[in-house]
Design an enzyme around this catalytic site. Structure first.
Site, PDB file in Angstrom:
ATOM      1  N   GLU A  61       2.940  23.434  29.710  1.00 48.62           N
ATOM      2  CA  GLU A  61       3.734  22.691  28.723  1.00 48.62           C
ATOM      3  C   GLU A  61       5.227  22.667  29.021  1.00 48.62           C
ATOM      4  OE1 GLU A  61       2.794  23.720  24.673  1.00 48.62           O
ATOM      5  OE2 GLU A  61       0.810  22.823  24.837  1.00 48.62           O
ATOM      6  N   GLU A  70      -6.049  22.555  26.613  1.00 47.85           N
ATOM      7  CA  GLU A  70      -5.942  23.173  25.283  1.00 47.85           C
ATOM      8  C   GLU A  70      -6.228  22.138  24.214  1.00 47.85           C
ATOM      9  OE1 GLU A  70      -2.318  25.208  24.178  1.00 47.85           O
ATOM     10  OE2 GLU A  70      -2.141  26.100  26.173  1.00 47.85           O
TER      11      GLU A  70
HETATM   12  C1  NOJ Z   1       0.479  25.361  23.131  1.00 47.10           C
HETATM   13  C2  NOJ Z   1       0.727  26.605  23.924  1.00 47.10           C
HETATM   14  O1  NOJ Z   1       0.374  26.438  25.253  1.00 47.10           O
HETATM   15  C3  NOJ Z   1       0.093  27.830  23.329  1.00 47.10           C
HETATM   16  O2  NOJ Z   1       0.732  28.928  23.881  1.00 47.10           O
HETATM   17  C4  NOJ Z   1       0.172  27.787  21.819  1.00 47.10           C
HETATM   18  O3  NOJ Z   1      -0.275  28.955  21.226  1.00 47.10           O
HETATM   19  C5  NOJ Z   1      -0.655  26.616  21.330  1.00 47.10           C
HETATM   20  N1  NOJ Z   1      -0.155  25.385  21.895  1.00 47.10           N
HETATM   21  C6  NOJ Z   1      -0.669  26.454  19.812  1.00 47.10           C
HETATM   22  O4  NOJ Z   1       0.609  26.196  19.368  1.00 47.10           O
END
Ligand code: NOJ
Length: 468
Positions: free
Chosen positions: A169, A376
């Site tokens: 990200e 994710e």
């Molecule tokens: C994105 C991130 O990669 C992760 O670390 C985070 O916990 C989740 N989204 C939820 O916000």
């Protein structure tokens, strides 16, 4: 819902969010240790010192993964466990930490013993503090430090690990230079664009270093996030508006976080990050919009950044409906349509938009022509342990069902999506929100460290069995 037999079903986590053991076996401090130990920064002043204590309980957690039936597990290695840094005569010296390498050795072996493929993320936000003291992503040299890490990881684990993600990200890493994530700096647009360029360079150099040091053929990408926009209605006009929005780098009125000093550089303009990686160039419009703020691109940079990748990882949580017309802020034929009153939201108040799983993936697939893995997807929910000792989370089941149905439609319509990693396996430390959000398929009681698989865990297990 339809998924092919070779579709990868997985779950994901990251080091700082689950490991704990921050002072053990030679781990050096990371920017998240520094940041969370400052008062009043995270929710309730919490930190990841212990969190799920996965460092000591990884075997128990892998047993849960085995029961869940996932084929692959995406986790991140903690950079501060593998290297510490010191300075000698102005030069930065990296010292490898054997005990840190040993932990991931044990983790990988245990996963393989349980028939779960390890998929490694190299950087999920826990930069060694010493590297941040050198400027972190404001310093171009970060790309070389990252390459050194990547080479060491490949050298040690590539006999057993074939899938790697470089950075997790990039827009959220940038958040650390906009004041809402560690290291908590607040910089201007020119710096932001420089940070993005240095992140892309780091991705490129990590990619090259992984390949050079690997003992077998590997698969590399970054795990990129963005808003999964979708057309507000089925009309042709709204579909065209959606395409315009996806192609517009400043057209992302993504004000989910304050963007101090950054005028209109937004957090998600997907093509601003992914065009350099896949096409070796920033979108032309970037030079017109950002003008003198564009980063200094040195000879050879774009070649490094666009070192071929086999796949594209995408983290996806929510999106915005896009409609045609000239209403609202953006006057070039599209705008963000309003959500209906009282729309569904998760416990973190993020909109629940299963439509994000549809056209968005067709767009990415058509543009970059690489297989996509959803690295994710998931939701925060106000989960509790009921009197029957179980954790009932019908909202999460409904969320997964709706999102996966739309994903299945997208694949039917031609999107080349080959896997899904649920975020997250365990409830964990949700960064600036501390332990206020529960994203896991498994409930974690942080006082006793008891793990309780939620109803959604069993729902996902059945789904995986059905499509296997
Ligand atoms: C994105 C991130 O990669 C992760 O670390 C985070 O916990 C989740 N989204 C939820 O916000």
């Amino acid at each position: 819902m339809k998924f092919s037999k070779d579709f990868i079903w997985g779950a994901a986590t990251s080091s700082y969010q689950i490991e704990g053991a921050v002072n053990e076996d030679g781990r050096c401090p990371s920017i998240w240790d520094t940041y969370t130990h400052k008062e009043h920064i995270t929710h309730d002043g919490k930190n990841g010192d212990i969190t799920c204590d996965h460092y000591h309980r990884y075997k128990e957690d892998i047993a849960l993964m085995r029961e869940l039936g996932i084929n692959a597990y995406r986790f991140s290695i903690a950079w501060p466990r593998l290297f510490s840094y010191s300075k000698s005569k102005g030069k930065l010296i990296a010292t490898p930490n054997e005990k840190g390498f040993d932990f991931y050795d044990r983790l990988i072996d245990e996963l393989l013993k349980n028939n779960i493929e390890p998929w490694i993320t190299l950087y999920h936000w826990d930069m060694p503090q010493t590297l941040q003291d050198e400027g972190g992503f404001l310093n171009r040299e970060i790309a070389d430090w990252g390459a050194e890490l990547a080479a060491a990881v490949a050298k040690k684990y590539s006999d057993r690990v074939t899938h790697y993600f470089t950075l997790n990200e990039m827009p959220c890493i940038l958040g650390g230079y906009m004041g809402w994530k560690a290291p908590g700096l607040v910089k201007k647009r020119k710096d932001h664009l420089n940070v993005i360029h240095n992140m892309l360079l780091t991705h490129g150099k990590m990619n090259q270093a992984l390949r050079a040091a690997s003992t077998q053929k590997i698969i590399v990408s970054c795990a990129q996030n963005g808003l999964g926009h979708y057309p507000a209605t089925d009309s042709k006009e709204d579909y065209e508006a959606f395409l315009k929005a996806m192609n517009c780098i400043e057209g992302a009125p993504y004000e989910y976080a304050p963007l101090p000093g950054s005028k209109r550089i937004m957090s998600d303009a997907l093509i601003y990050y992914l065009d350099p990686i896949h096409f070796g160039k920033y979108p032309d419009q970037a030079f017109k919009i950002f003008k003198g703020d564009m980063p200094k691109i040195k000879n050879g940079d774009m070649e490094i950044i666009s070192t071929p990748t086999e796949i594209q990882g995408i983290n996806i949580y929510e999106g915005r409906p896009i409609a045609s017309g000239s209403k609202g802020k953006y006057q070039d034929g599209w705008h963000i349509a309003e959500y209906s009153d009282g729309m569904d939201r998760n416990a973190a108040k993020w909109p629940i938009t299963p439509e994000s799983m549809n056209k968005y993936f067709n767009f990415i697939s058509d543009r970059y022509k690489k297989p996509i893995y959803i690295t994710e997807n998931g939701m925060s929910n106000a989960d509790i342990i009921s009197e029957d000792g179980k954790c009932h989370d019908p909202q999460r089941i409904e969320f997964m069902r709706r999102y996966l149905e739309k994903l299945s439609t997208s694949i039917e319509n031609g999107a080349d999506v080959r896997g899904y990693f649920h975020w997250s396996l365990l409830d964990n430390f949700e960064w600036e929100n501390g332990f206020n959000e529960r994203f896991g398929l498994v409930h974690v009681d942080y006082t006793t460290q008891k793990r309780t698989p939620k109803d959604s865990f069993y729902w996902y297990k059945n789904l995986i069995e059905k499509f296997r």
